[in-house]
Design an enzyme around this catalytic site. Structure first.
Site, PDB file in Angstrom:
ATOM      1  N   CYS A  23       0.833  -1.226   0.000  1.00 31.74           N
ATOM      2  CA  CYS A  23       0.000   0.000   0.000  1.00 31.74           C
ATOM      3  C   CYS A  23       0.858   1.263   0.000  1.00 31.74           C
ATOM      4  CB  CYS A  23      -0.922   0.008   1.208  1.00 31.74           C
ATOM      5  SG  CYS A  23      -1.965  -1.453   1.295  1.00 31.74           S
ATOM      6  N   HIS A  79      -3.223   7.165   3.208  1.00 30.28           N
ATOM      7  CA  HIS A  79      -3.653   5.886   2.633  1.00 30.28           C
ATOM      8  C   HIS A  79      -5.024   5.550   3.228  1.00 30.28           C
ATOM      9  CE1 HIS A  79      -4.014   1.821   1.440  1.00 30.28           C
ATOM     10  NE2 HIS A  79      -3.664   1.299   2.600  1.00 30.28           N
ATOM     11  N   ASN A  95     -10.264   0.003   0.523  1.00 28.81           N
ATOM     12  CA  ASN A  95      -8.797   0.101   0.518  1.00 28.81           C
ATOM     13  C   ASN A  95      -8.293  -0.381  -0.841  1.00 28.81           C
ATOM     14  OD1 ASN A  95      -6.074  -0.290   0.812  1.00 28.81           O
ATOM     15  ND2 ASN A  95      -6.210  -1.267   2.829  1.00 28.81           N
TER      16      ASN A  95
HETATM   17  O1  UT7 Z   1      -3.535  -1.337   3.735  1.00 25.70           O
HETATM   18  C1  UT7 Z   1      -3.341  -2.028   4.931  1.00 25.70           C
HETATM   19  C2  UT7 Z   1      -4.348  -3.121   4.983  1.00 25.70           C
HETATM   20  N1  UT7 Z   1      -4.761  -3.549   6.259  1.00 25.70           N
HETATM   21  C3  UT7 Z   1      -5.455  -2.791   7.127  1.00 25.70           C
HETATM   22  O2  UT7 Z   1      -5.640  -1.625   6.975  1.00 25.70           O
HETATM   23  C4  UT7 Z   1      -6.011  -3.506   8.311  1.00 25.70           C
HETATM   24  C5  UT7 Z   1      -6.045  -2.679   9.563  1.00 25.70           C
HETATM   25  N2  UT7 Z   1      -6.941  -3.278  10.525  1.00 25.70           N
HETATM   26  C6  UT7 Z   1      -8.270  -3.067  10.463  1.00 25.70           C
HETATM   27  O3  UT7 Z   1      -8.759  -2.335   9.623  1.00 25.70           O
HETATM   28  C7  UT7 Z   1      -9.118  -3.737  11.526  1.00 25.70           C
HETATM   29  O4  UT7 Z   1      -8.299  -4.443  12.413  1.00 25.70           O
HETATM   30  C8  UT7 Z   1     -10.170  -4.698  10.911  1.00 25.70           C
HETATM   31  C9  UT7 Z   1     -11.273  -3.876  10.247  1.00 25.70           C
HETATM   32  C10 UT7 Z   1      -9.543  -5.627   9.910  1.00 25.70           C
HETATM   33  C11 UT7 Z   1     -10.828  -5.538  11.999  1.00 25.70           C
HETATM   34  O5  UT7 Z   1     -11.392  -4.687  13.000  1.00 25.70           O
HETATM   35  P1  UT7 Z   1     -11.115  -4.982  14.542  1.00 25.70           P
HETATM   36  O6  UT7 Z   1     -11.900  -4.014  15.280  1.00 25.70           O
HETATM   37  O7  UT7 Z   1      -9.620  -4.979  14.722  1.00 25.70           O
HETATM   38  O8  UT7 Z   1     -11.732  -6.408  14.711  1.00 25.70           O
HETATM   39  P2  UT7 Z   1     -11.016  -7.773  15.131  1.00 25.70           P
HETATM   40  O9  UT7 Z   1     -10.082  -8.250  14.077  1.00 25.70           O
HETATM   41  O10 UT7 Z   1     -10.484  -7.609  16.530  1.00 25.70           O
HETATM   42  O11 UT7 Z   1     -12.266  -8.738  15.174  1.00 25.70           O
HETATM   43  C12 UT7 Z   1     -13.351  -8.517  16.067  1.00 25.70           C
HETATM   44  C13 UT7 Z   1     -14.443  -9.534  15.749  1.00 25.70           C
HETATM   45  C14 UT7 Z   1     -13.927 -10.957  15.606  1.00 25.70           C
HETATM   46  O12 UT7 Z   1     -14.888 -11.825  16.179  1.00 25.70           O
HETATM   47  P3  UT7 Z   1     -14.659 -12.426  17.642  1.00 25.70           P
HETATM   48  O13 UT7 Z   1     -13.387 -13.220  17.542  1.00 25.70           O
HETATM   49  O14 UT7 Z   1     -14.548 -11.256  18.553  1.00 25.70           O
HETATM   50  O15 UT7 Z   1     -15.876 -13.246  17.839  1.00 25.70           O
HETATM   51  C15 UT7 Z   1     -13.898 -11.175  14.110  1.00 25.70           C
HETATM   52  O16 UT7 Z   1     -14.052 -12.530  13.766  1.00 25.70           O
HETATM   53  O17 UT7 Z   1     -15.048  -9.210  14.496  1.00 25.70           O
HETATM   54  C16 UT7 Z   1     -15.100 -10.375  13.680  1.00 25.70           C
HETATM   55  N3  UT7 Z   1     -15.063  -9.977  12.285  1.00 25.70           N
HETATM   56  C17 UT7 Z   1     -16.187  -9.705  11.581  1.00 25.70           C
HETATM   57  N4  UT7 Z   1     -17.488  -9.711  11.905  1.00 25.70           N
HETATM   58  C18 UT7 Z   1     -18.374  -9.366  10.960  1.00 25.70           C
HETATM   59  C19 UT7 Z   1     -13.993  -9.821  11.488  1.00 25.70           C
HETATM   60  N5  UT7 Z   1     -14.389  -9.448  10.251  1.00 25.70           N
HETATM   61  C20 UT7 Z   1     -15.745  -9.368  10.293  1.00 25.70           C
HETATM   62  C21 UT7 Z   1     -16.715  -9.023   9.334  1.00 25.70           C
HETATM   63  N6  UT7 Z   1     -18.003  -9.037   9.722  1.00 25.70           N
HETATM   64  N7  UT7 Z   1     -16.408  -8.685   8.080  1.00 25.70           N
END
Ligand code: UT7
Length: 325
Positions: free
Chosen positions: A113, A252, A282
């Protein structure tokens, strides 16, 4: 001293729009979750005749049209991408052929990115040595071909598209005047995508799960905010500038919560940050050049203003860059 000035911008998005409601039918997710956790409500996804190089070429044509520069006048084409439709030749070579840019040499760079910002620094260095050079720099991605559409952790985040700029030298004080680029390869496995070589069991590493993006979202989140904050703070200090001197910050476009955190930490007023994430998702290396083009077309870039770019991505790679518009 000659600096690399952006003479024109262009962008291209695929026709098809995929909304969060569409994704609700594909994976176990909700519009509420995606919007509140990421700020994304829809994204453009490539279809037929919208290969990475085709989006890149359209964006390039639009940027060239703004400048009045003919493709045959180009000396160099650089494409920042991690989703070429072929591993070899480079997307840049396909763009060179499509444009008929017969006098340009051409290659891709991979800094995930952060690729466009790395590329802008590279182009700026070429131009400092040869100010008459005309460089086409593109960020182009079709990550829809690289995500696992069954993995809700990643497939909801990314979109496709391309953005392009045409650069040449100028002595009028405008242009790229500072950058702070970084990488930490020890953190490679926080955000990665295997290559087809991983199909060879002898070469495959233990974590192999197919040629899809794999990501530790929350780790990336924490690193992204801290790394971009440090990079921007250091760069501004080096140039004896403060946030108050910045006309527009173009980060970004990865996650609205990352951007809000960064904005709060740096103390940037909301109106000075350009955000188009909601309807773009993204788009990796394409996110900053698409945003630059949209900011330009919306009249948000004022001649003489200082523009701050900041970015992070797989590698890990990150950094920031200053230019006078
Ligand atoms: O260009 C660089 C690319 N990468 C990024 O920019 C990623 C940066 N990180 C993020 O944007 C965030 O960490 C995410 C949006 C990917 C995830 O958000 P989060 O608040 O960090 O959530 P998490 O990974 O801690 O997950 C929380 C919960 C999990 O469930 P449990 O284990 O708490 O039951 C995930 O399984 O949310 C769940 N989850 C979803 N639920 C519904 C993860 N993806 C989804 C989804 N829909 N699409």
């Amino acid at each position: 001293m000659n600096k690399a000035v952006i003479l024109g911008t262009g962008s291209c998005l695929p026709e098809r729009v995929v909304t969060n409601a569409d994704l609700e039918k594909m994976v176990d997710t909700t519009d509420e979750w995606i919007t509140s956790r990421t700020g994304i409500s829809s994204r453009h996804i490539a279809g037929e005749n919208e290969q990475n190089y085709q989006l890149a070429t359209k964006a390039a044509r639009r940027a060239l049209a703004v400048t009045g520069i003919d493709a045959q006048e180009l000396d160099l084409i650089i494409v920042a991408t991690i989703s070429s439709h072929m591993i070899m030749p480079s997307t840049a070579c396909f763009v060179q052929a499509e444009l008929g840019a017969v006098n340009a040499f051409a290659y891709d760079i991979n800094a995930a990115c952060a690729g466009f910002t790395y590329g802008l620094d590279l182009a700026s260095n070429y131009i400092q040595n040869r100010p008459d050079m005309k460089i086409l720099l593109i960020g182009a991605e079709t990550l829809s071909a690289r995500v696992n559409w069954e993995d809700r952790n990643t497939c909801v985040l990314f979109g496709d598209g391309a953005g392009a700029v045409v650069l040449s030298g100028s002595k009028d004080g405008r242009g790229v005047f500072g950058s702070s680029l970084h990488a930490d390869g020890k953190l490679w496995n926080l955000l990665c995508m295997d290559s087809p070589e991983s199909l060879n069991p002898e070469l495959r590493h233990d974590a192999w799960q197919g040629t899809h993006i794999r990501m530790s979202g929350s780790d990336i989140f924490k690193h992204a905010v801290r790394m971009m904050e440090d990079s921007v703070t250091g760069l501004l200090r080096k140039h004896d500038l403060s946030i108050a001197d910045i006309g527009l910050m173009i980060p970004h476009q990865a996650n609205i919560r990352i951007l809000s955190n960064l904005r709060d930490r740096l103390g940037v007023p909301e109106e000075k940050v350009f955000i188009n994430l909601g309807k773009r998702g993204n788009t990796s290396a394409a996110s900053i050049p698409i945003a630059l083009d949209e900011a330009h077309r919306q009249g948000r870039l004022v001649r003489g203003d200082i523009v701050l770019l900041c970015t992070f991505g797989g590698g890990l790679t990150w950094g920031s860059l200053l230019l006078r518009w």
